[in-house]
Design a protein around this motif. Structure first.
Motif, short mmCIF file in Angstrom:
data_model
loop_
_atom_site.label_atom_id
_atom_site.label_comp_id
_atom_site.label_asym_id
_atom_site.label_seq_id
_atom_site.Cartn_x
_atom_site.Cartn_y
_atom_site.Cartn_z
N MET A 285 0.83 -1.20 0.00
CA MET A 285 0.00 0.00 0.00
C MET A 285 0.87 1.26 0.00
N VAL A 286 1.98 1.23 0.71
CA VAL A 286 2.90 2.37 0.71
C VAL A 286 3.49 2.56 -0.68
N LEU A 287 3.85 1.48 -1.36
CA LEU A 287 4.35 1.56 -2.73
C LEU A 287 3.30 2.17 -3.66
N LEU A 288 2.06 1.72 -3.55
CA LEU A 288 0.99 2.27 -4.38
C LEU A 288 0.79 3.75 -4.11
N PHE A 289 0.76 4.13 -2.86
CA PHE A 289 0.59 5.54 -2.50
C PHE A 289 1.75 6.39 -3.01
N SER A 290 2.96 5.87 -2.88
CA SER A 290 4.13 6.64 -3.33
C SER A 290 4.14 6.78 -4.86
N LEU A 291 3.70 5.78 -5.59
CA LEU A 291 3.63 5.89 -7.05
C LEU A 291 2.57 6.90 -7.49
N VAL A 292 1.46 6.95 -6.78
CA VAL A 292 0.43 7.94 -7.09
C VAL A 292 0.96 9.35 -6.81
N VAL A 293 1.65 9.52 -5.68
CA VAL A 293 2.24 10.82 -5.36
C VAL A 293 3.30 11.18 -6.40
N LEU A 294 4.13 10.23 -6.81
CA LEU A 294 5.14 10.49 -7.84
C LEU A 294 4.50 10.94 -9.14
N PHE A 295 3.40 10.32 -9.54
CA PHE A 295 2.71 10.72 -10.76
C PHE A 295 2.24 12.16 -10.67
N PHE A 296 1.65 12.53 -9.53
CA PHE A 296 1.16 13.90 -9.40
C PHE A 296 2.30 14.91 -9.30
N VAL A 297 3.40 14.53 -8.67
CA VAL A 297 4.56 15.43 -8.62
C VAL A 297 5.13 15.64 -10.02
N LEU A 298 5.25 14.58 -10.80
CA LEU A 298 5.73 14.72 -12.17
C LEU A 298 4.77 15.54 -13.02
N THR A 299 3.47 15.37 -12.81
CA THR A 299 2.49 16.17 -13.54
C THR A 299 2.61 17.64 -13.18
N TYR A 300 2.74 17.95 -11.90
CA TYR A 300 2.88 19.34 -11.46
C TYR A 300 4.17 19.95 -12.02
N THR A 301 5.25 19.19 -12.00
CA THR A 301 6.52 19.69 -12.52
C THR A 301 6.43 19.93 -14.02
N TRP A 302 5.74 19.05 -14.74
CA TRP A 302 5.57 19.21 -16.18
C TRP A 302 4.74 20.45 -16.51
N ILE A 303 3.71 20.71 -15.71
CA ILE A 303 2.85 21.87 -15.97
C ILE A 303 3.58 23.17 -15.65
N THR A 304 4.35 23.20 -14.58
CA THR A 304 4.97 24.45 -14.14
C THR A 304 6.33 24.70 -14.77
N SER A 305 6.92 23.72 -15.44
CA SER A 305 8.24 23.95 -16.04
C SER A 305 8.09 24.80 -17.29
N PRO A 306 9.10 25.62 -17.57
CA PRO A 306 9.01 26.47 -18.76
C PRO A 306 9.03 25.63 -20.03
N SER A 307 8.33 26.13 -21.03
CA SER A 307 8.27 25.40 -22.30
C SER A 307 9.47 25.77 -23.15
N ALA A 308 9.37 25.55 -24.43
CA ALA A 308 10.47 25.82 -25.35
C ALA A 308 10.90 27.28 -25.27
N PRO A 309 12.16 27.56 -25.50
CA PRO A 309 12.62 28.95 -25.39
C PRO A 309 11.93 29.85 -26.42
N VAL A 310 11.63 31.06 -25.99
CA VAL A 310 10.97 32.01 -26.85
C VAL A 310 11.98 32.59 -27.84
N LEU A 311 11.59 32.75 -29.08
CA LEU A 311 12.48 33.28 -30.09
C LEU A 311 12.65 34.79 -29.91
#
Length: 117
Positions: free
Chosen positions: A83-109
Motif C-alpha cells: 500500500m505504501v508503494l501504491l501511494f508513493s507511485l500515485v504521489v510520484l505521478f502527481f509530482v511529475l504532472t505538477y513539474t511538467w505543468i509548471t516547467s518552462p516550455s520551449a525557449p521564446v524566439l
C-alpha cells in the motif's frame, strides 16, 4: 479477505502506474534508447497507455476478488508495504504532472529570429 490475492492485485495496479508514468513522461527518452523514430515513439506511447489500462484494470479485478474471498487458513501476509508503494507511485505521478505543468516550455524566439523546418 485473501491478503495474498489483494497484494497481487495491488502490485498489478502499481505496474500499471509505472507503465503510465513511463508512457506519459519518459516516452522520448525510451524511444531514443530503443532508437525508434517519431512513429515508433507514438506507438510506444500508445502501447504504454494500453498496457497501463490493462494492468490497472486487471489489478482492480484481482484485488476486488481477493477482498471477496474467504481468507481462513491463509498464511499471514503484510499489505502495508504494498500500500505504501501504491501511494508513493500515485504521489510520484502527481509530482511529475505538477513539474511538467509548471516547467518552462520551449525557449521564446528573439524578435526577427525564424524557425527552420
Amino acid at each position: 479477505m485473501r491478503k495474498s490475492t489483494v497484494r497481487r492485485g495491488i502490485r498489478s495496479i502499481c505496474a500499471g502506474i509505472l507503465a503510465l508514468i513511463a508512457a506519459t513522461f519518459f516516452h522520448s527518452e525510451i524511444s531514443a534508447l530503443l532508437m525508434l523514430g517519431i512513429a515508433g515513439e507514438a506507438r510506444l506511447t500508445f502501447l504504454g497507455f494500453f498496457l497501463s489500462g490493462m494492468l490497472g484494470g486487471f489489478g482492480v479485478l484481482v484485488a476486488a476478488l481477493g477482498l471477496l474471498q474467504n481468507g481462513e487458513g491463509e498464511p499471514r501476509v503484510r499489505l502495508l508495504p504494498t500500500m505504501v508503494l501504491l501511494f508513493s507511485l500515485v504521489v510520484l505521478f502527481f509530482v511529475l504532472t505538477y513539474t511538467w505543468i509548471t516547467s518552462p516550455s520551449a525557449p521564446v524566439l528573439a524578435p526577427g529570429e525564424s524557425i527552420n523546418i
